[in-house]
Scaffold this motif. Structure first.
Motif, PDB file in Angstrom:
ATOM      1  N   HIS A  88      53.599  61.133  28.023  1.00  0.00           N
ATOM      2  CA  HIS A  88      52.863  60.563  29.142  1.00  0.00           C
ATOM      3  C   HIS A  88      53.696  59.573  29.971  1.00  0.00           C
ATOM      4  CE1 HIS A  88      49.342  62.442  27.401  1.00  0.00           C
ATOM      5  NE2 HIS A  88      49.581  61.834  26.263  1.00  0.00           N
ATOM      6  N   ALA A  89      55.005  59.565  29.762  1.00  0.00           N
ATOM      7  CA  ALA A  89      55.852  58.553  30.410  1.00  0.00           C
ATOM      8  C   ALA A  89      55.754  58.609  31.932  1.00  0.00           C
ATOM      9  CB  ALA A  89      57.303  58.713  29.970  1.00  0.00           C
ATOM     10  N   ASP A  90      55.841  59.798  32.508  1.00  0.00           N
ATOM     11  CA  ASP A  90      55.837  59.883  33.974  1.00  0.00           C
ATOM     12  C   ASP A  90      54.531  59.363  34.560  1.00  0.00           C
ATOM     13  OD1 ASP A  90      58.372  60.918  33.976  1.00  0.00           O
ATOM     14  OD2 ASP A  90      57.740  63.013  34.182  1.00  0.00           O
ATOM     15  N   ALA A  91      53.412  59.703  33.928  1.00  0.00           N
ATOM     16  CA  ALA A  91      52.117  59.228  34.424  1.00  0.00           C
ATOM     17  C   ALA A  91      51.992  57.720  34.260  1.00  0.00           C
ATOM     18  CB  ALA A  91      50.991  59.938  33.682  1.00  0.00           C
ATOM     19  N   ILE A  92      52.438  57.190  33.125  1.00  0.00           N
ATOM     20  CA  ILE A  92      52.379  55.749  32.890  1.00  0.00           C
ATOM     21  C   ILE A  92      53.239  55.014  33.911  1.00  0.00           C
ATOM     22  CG2 ILE A  92      53.020  53.917  31.270  1.00  0.00           C
ATOM     23  CD1 ILE A  92      52.196  55.912  29.013  1.00  0.00           C
ATOM     24  N   ASP A  93      54.448  55.525  34.158  1.00  0.00           N
ATOM     25  CA  ASP A  93      55.325  54.913  35.159  1.00  0.00           C
ATOM     26  C   ASP A  93      54.643  54.892  36.531  1.00  0.00           C
ATOM     27  OD1 ASP A  93      57.271  54.720  33.199  1.00  0.00           O
ATOM     28  OD2 ASP A  93      58.341  56.515  33.845  1.00  0.00           O
ATOM     29  N   CYS A  94      54.038  56.008  36.887  1.00  0.00           N
ATOM     30  CA  CYS A  94      53.396  56.140  38.194  1.00  0.00           C
ATOM     31  C   CYS A  94      52.257  55.138  38.347  1.00  0.00           C
ATOM     32  CB  CYS A  94      52.881  57.563  38.348  1.00  0.00           C
ATOM     33  SG  CYS A  94      52.201  57.961  39.969  1.00  0.00           S
ATOM     34  N   LEU A  95      51.385  55.066  37.346  1.00  0.00           N
ATOM     35  CA  LEU A  95      50.224  54.195  37.440  1.00  0.00           C
ATOM     36  C   LEU A  95      50.589  52.732  37.303  1.00  0.00           C
ATOM     37  CD1 LEU A  95      47.504  56.230  35.525  1.00  0.00           C
ATOM     38  CD2 LEU A  95      48.159  56.303  37.923  1.00  0.00           C
ATOM     39  N   HIS A  96      51.666  52.440  36.564  1.00  0.00           N
ATOM     40  CA  HIS A  96      52.152  51.060  36.532  1.00  0.00           C
ATOM     41  C   HIS A  96      52.653  50.664  37.920  1.00  0.00           C
ATOM     42  CE1 HIS A  96      54.071  47.425  34.846  1.00  0.00           C
ATOM     43  NE2 HIS A  96      54.982  47.656  35.773  1.00  0.00           N
ATOM     44  N   GLY A  97      53.416  51.556  38.547  1.00  0.00           N
ATOM     45  CA  GLY A  97      53.943  51.261  39.878  1.00  0.00           C
ATOM     46  C   GLY A  97      52.864  51.079  40.917  1.00  0.00           C
ATOM     47  N   LEU A  98      51.741  51.760  40.730  1.00  0.00           N
ATOM     48  CA  LEU A  98      50.618  51.649  41.663  1.00  0.00           C
ATOM     49  C   LEU A  98      49.651  50.533  41.282  1.00  0.00           C
ATOM     50  CD1 LEU A  98      49.847  55.450  42.118  1.00  0.00           C
ATOM     51  CD2 LEU A  98      50.866  53.933  43.824  1.00  0.00           C
ATOM     52  N   ALA A  99      49.959  49.822  40.196  1.00  0.00           N
ATOM     53  CA  ALA A  99      49.123  48.728  39.686  1.00  0.00           C
ATOM     54  C   ALA A  99      47.727  49.207  39.298  1.00  0.00           C
ATOM     55  CB  ALA A  99      49.039  47.587  40.701  1.00  0.00           C
ATOM     56  N   VAL A 100      47.626  50.464  38.874  1.00  0.00           N
ATOM     57  CA  VAL A 100      46.361  51.013  38.412  1.00  0.00           C
ATOM     58  C   VAL A 100      46.139  50.716  36.939  1.00  0.00           C
ATOM     59  CG1 VAL A 100      45.093  53.174  37.993  1.00  0.00           C
ATOM     60  CG2 VAL A 100      46.289  52.821  40.157  1.00  0.00           C
ATOM     61  N   ILE A 101      47.216  50.663  36.182  1.00  0.00           N
ATOM     62  CA  ILE A 101      47.108  50.461  34.748  1.00  0.00           C
ATOM     63  C   ILE A 101      48.238  49.552  34.290  1.00  0.00           C
ATOM     64  CG2 ILE A 101      48.520  52.443  34.024  1.00  0.00           C
ATOM     65  CD1 ILE A 101      46.313  53.049  31.932  1.00  0.00           C
ATOM     66  N   ARG A 102      47.965  48.775  33.267  1.00  0.00           N
ATOM     67  CA  ARG A 102      48.963  47.852  32.717  1.00  0.00           C
ATOM     68  C   ARG A 102      48.960  47.977  31.202  1.00  0.00           C
ATOM     69  NH1 ARG A 102      51.206  47.700  36.822  1.00  0.00           N
ATOM     70  NH2 ARG A 102      51.712  45.918  38.158  1.00  0.00           N
ATOM     71  N   GLY A 103      50.035  47.474  30.578  1.00  0.00           N
ATOM     72  CA  GLY A 103      50.141  47.529  29.138  1.00  0.00           C
ATOM     73  C   GLY A 103      49.257  46.507  28.447  1.00  0.00           C
ATOM     74  N   ARG A 104      49.139  46.658  27.137  1.00  0.00           N
ATOM     75  CA  ARG A 104      48.417  45.662  26.354  1.00  0.00           C
ATOM     76  C   ARG A 104      49.199  44.359  26.330  1.00  0.00           C
ATOM     77  NH1 ARG A 104      44.805  47.804  22.638  1.00  0.00           N
ATOM     78  NH2 ARG A 104      44.258  45.620  22.230  1.00  0.00           N
ATOM     79  N   LEU A 105      50.528  44.463  26.381  1.00  0.00           N
ATOM     80  CA  LEU A 105      51.427  43.335  26.572  1.00  0.00           C
ATOM     81  C   LEU A 105      52.260  43.629  27.811  1.00  0.00           C
ATOM     82  CD1 LEU A 105      52.699  42.848  22.896  1.00  0.00           C
ATOM     83  CD2 LEU A 105      50.907  41.528  24.046  1.00  0.00           C
ATOM     84  N   VAL A 106      52.990  42.639  28.308  1.00  0.00           N
ATOM     85  CA  VAL A 106      53.788  42.885  29.511  1.00  0.00           C
ATOM     86  C   VAL A 106      54.860  43.928  29.262  1.00  0.00           C
ATOM     87  CG1 VAL A 106      53.363  40.598  30.483  1.00  0.00           C
ATOM     88  CG2 VAL A 106      55.376  40.960  29.026  1.00  0.00           C
ATOM     89  N   ASP A 107      55.275  44.103  27.990  1.00  0.00           N
ATOM     90  CA  ASP A 107      56.339  45.055  27.691  1.00  0.00           C
ATOM     91  C   ASP A 107      55.941  46.065  26.621  1.00  0.00           C
ATOM     92  OD1 ASP A 107      56.283  43.275  25.597  1.00  0.00           O
ATOM     93  OD2 ASP A 107      58.443  42.867  25.586  1.00  0.00           O
ATOM     94  N   ALA A 108      54.650  46.245  26.386  1.00  0.00           N
ATOM     95  CA  ALA A 108      54.169  47.236  25.422  1.00  0.00           C
ATOM     96  C   ALA A 108      52.883  47.860  25.946  1.00  0.00           C
ATOM     97  CB  ALA A 108      53.938  46.602  24.055  1.00  0.00           C
ATOM     98  N   PHE A 109      52.873  49.182  26.037  1.00  0.00           N
ATOM     99  CA  PHE A 109      51.719  49.891  26.594  1.00  0.00           C
ATOM    100  C   PHE A 109      50.698  50.274  25.528  1.00  0.00           C
ATOM    101  CE2 PHE A 109      49.431  53.558  28.293  1.00  0.00           C
ATOM    102  CZ  PHE A 109      49.067  53.070  29.537  1.00  0.00           C
ATOM    103  N   GLU A 110      51.167  50.575  24.323  1.00  0.00           N
ATOM    104  CA  GLU A 110      50.320  51.040  23.221  1.00  0.00           C
ATOM    105  C   GLU A 110      49.588  52.326  23.608  1.00  0.00           C
ATOM    106  OE1 GLU A 110      47.916  47.987  21.467  1.00  0.00           O
ATOM    107  OE2 GLU A 110      49.564  46.529  21.455  1.00  0.00           O
ATOM    108  N   PRO A 111      50.345  53.401  23.862  1.00  0.00           N
ATOM    109  CA  PRO A 111      49.738  54.643  24.371  1.00  0.00           C
ATOM    110  C   PRO A 111      48.784  55.319  23.397  1.00  0.00           C
ATOM    111  CG  PRO A 111      52.040  54.987  23.778  1.00  0.00           C
ATOM    112  CD  PRO A 111      51.806  53.515  23.724  1.00  0.00           C
ATOM    113  N   ALA A 112      48.916  55.037  22.101  1.00  0.00           N
ATOM    114  CA  ALA A 112      48.057  55.688  21.111  1.00  0.00           C
ATOM    115  C   ALA A 112      46.806  54.882  20.796  1.00  0.00           C
ATOM    116  CB  ALA A 112      48.840  55.957  19.832  1.00  0.00           C
ATOM    117  N   THR A 113      46.586  53.772  21.505  1.00  0.00           N
ATOM    118  CA  THR A 113      45.393  52.949  21.310  1.00  0.00           C
ATOM    119  C   THR A 113      44.250  53.494  22.157  1.00  0.00           C
ATOM    120  OG1 THR A 113      46.745  50.998  20.886  1.00  0.00           O
ATOM    121  CG2 THR A 113      44.465  50.614  21.512  1.00  0.00           C
ATOM    122  N   SER A 114      43.036  53.461  21.607  1.00  0.00           N
ATOM    123  CA  SER A 114      41.874  53.958  22.351  1.00  0.00           C
ATOM    124  C   SER A 114      41.401  52.932  23.370  1.00  0.00           C
ATOM    125  CB  SER A 114      40.730  54.305  21.390  1.00  0.00           C
ATOM    126  OG  SER A 114      40.361  53.177  20.623  1.00  0.00           O
TER     127      SER A 114
END
Length: 421
Positions: free
Chosen positions: A50-76
């Motif tokens: 999901h890296a490309d989608a995460i990068d895209c949505l981070h750049g658009l400020a639609v989604i952010r990580g649980r921490l500033v430097d950790a996304f936790e993609p497997a978290t519900s």
């Protein structure tokens, strides 16, 4: 003397590729997101599904990580978090939401997601439970997720009269069967297999990024959303409560003479990686130093300079040696000179080290990091090296900063600071 003590001396899902409706949307989403800078999440490597989608949505400020430097993609995801993502995706897609319906839900009276929940409620995109509550902390099953997606899609692009055929064998009679079928028809969400959707499984953060990227690509294809122009960006943020917790006991210590958090800032800034890809870097700096570093690194990027890595030093246990060995460019680290009560310039957040391997600390036969020995010939200028008169060093000097490469008895080629030490 060790270098660390010298500063005061000088979109796919977990679904199969054959899943319903997945091929065309994935390709279009890739086009929309192509060129987005790599997001600063250490747990989302370049090859992540999901890296490309995460990068895209981070750049658009639609989604952010649980921490500033950790996304936790497997978290519900919870219902309140999903509301904020859906509201952000609607606005990124070119849609508009009405004013919040204050008091729409008795259990949503405050918190960072309140505005999104109440605006979606006013638009008819989210609904409460039978007792009138929203249940913001409840986690979102995959079936329920399709209701968020389809309603957001219809809010932006309008509903369709085209009937959606039954898409999966395991959704018959499910409360969200209709939106699951519609999401498959639109290519927004695909199944775990060609015949199984698993509507009761929880929606994960990484999967959600891919779902939402597909929603945005449909808006772009319809001409409602203007495709983003990716490139250099930077932003400055106050130190959040979560970042305070993350760095306390690591690069920041209670009881020491560390700057108060109110004097520190997080600089999020795009740099050009060694692979040529734009990447989002993170630096913690003193608020007085942020403007200088931001301007200098902007000029450095425009000149085509490459920085391999720019992570918080806390990802290396705030250990200067480990950070340097990883060729990590970093700034704030509240530490003293060894055997002294004197502070490093990094302790004040007024110094930055850039590409330590290509720009090592050199004192006699001591070279740190060890891999820097390959770069002792400073006349052989290679990618990532700082040399006198280059665009990066000049940009910092123009802001009044000093460079360790100008020191006489030792050389600290990576080091730039507002005091010159």
């Amino acid at each position: 003397m060790p270098r660390r003590h010298v500063s005061l001396i000088a979109v796919a899902l977990v679904a199969s590729t054959s899943a319903v409706g997945s091929s065309q949307p994935a390709a279009a989403a890739a086009d929309l997101c192509a060129g987005a800078p790599r997001a600063p999440y250490v747990d989302v490597p370049d090859a992540h599904t999901h890296a490309d989608a995460i990068d895209c949505l981070h750049g658009l400020a639609v989604i952010r990580g649980r921490l500033v430097d950790a996304f936790e993609p497997a978290t519900s995801l919870r219902r309140d978090q999903m509301a904020t993502i859906i509201a952000g995706s609607i606005e990124a897609a070119g849609g508009r939401l009405p004013a919040p319906d204050r008091g729409a839900f008795p259990d949503v009276s405050s918190g960072p997601h309140r505005d999104a929940i109440e605006r979606l409620a006013a638009a008819g995109i989210v609904e409460g439970r039978a007792d009138g509550s929203y249940a913001p902390g409840a986690h979102v099953p995959r079936g329920q997720m399709t209701a968020f997606l389809v309603r957001a899609h219809d809010h932006v692009l309008g509903p369709s009269d085209e009937p959606a055929p039954s898409a999966f064998e395991d959704t018959a009679g499910h409360p969200h069967e209709a939106t699951i079928d519609r999401a498959a028809q639109l290519g927004l969400a695909s199944g775990k297999t060609a015949t199984r959707f698993a509507p009761q499984e929880l929606t994960l953060r990484g999967q959600t990024a891919t779902f939402v990227a597909r929603l945005l690509h449909r808006s772009a294809d319809a001409g409602v959303m203007t495709a983003p122009r990716w490139g250099f960006t930077s932003s400055v943020h106050r130190i959040s409560a979560s970042l305070e917790r993350q760095i306390t006991g690591s690069s920041w210590h209670a009881g020491r003479d560390c700057p108060p958090f109110t004097d520190l800032r997080l600089l999020e800034i795009v740099h050009r990686g060694f692979d040529g890809r734009d990447r989002v870097g993170l630096l913690v700096l003193h608020r007085d130093a942020v403007a200088d570093v931001r301007v200098a690194l902007t000029r450095s990027y425009e000149a085509g300079f490459h920085i391999e890595r720019m992570r918080l030093v806390d990802r290396y246990g705030a250990d200067d040696d480990r950070s340097m060995a990883a060729n990590n460019s970093s700034a704030f680290n509240c530490r003293t000179v060894s055997g002294s009560t004197r502070w490093s310039e990094h302790a004040y957040g007024r110094a930055i080290d850039i590409n330590p391997v290509q720009n090592p600390y050199v004192a006699g036969s001591t070279v740190e990091p060890e891999a820097g020995r390959a770069y002792l010939d400073r006349s052989n200028v290679r990618r990532g090296m700082l040399v006198r008169g280059d665009a990066t060093v000049t940009a910092f000097k123009d802001r009044g900063w000093g460079w360790g490469g100008d020191w006489s008895s030792i050389k600290d080629y990576m080091h730039l600071s507002s005091t010159g030490r």
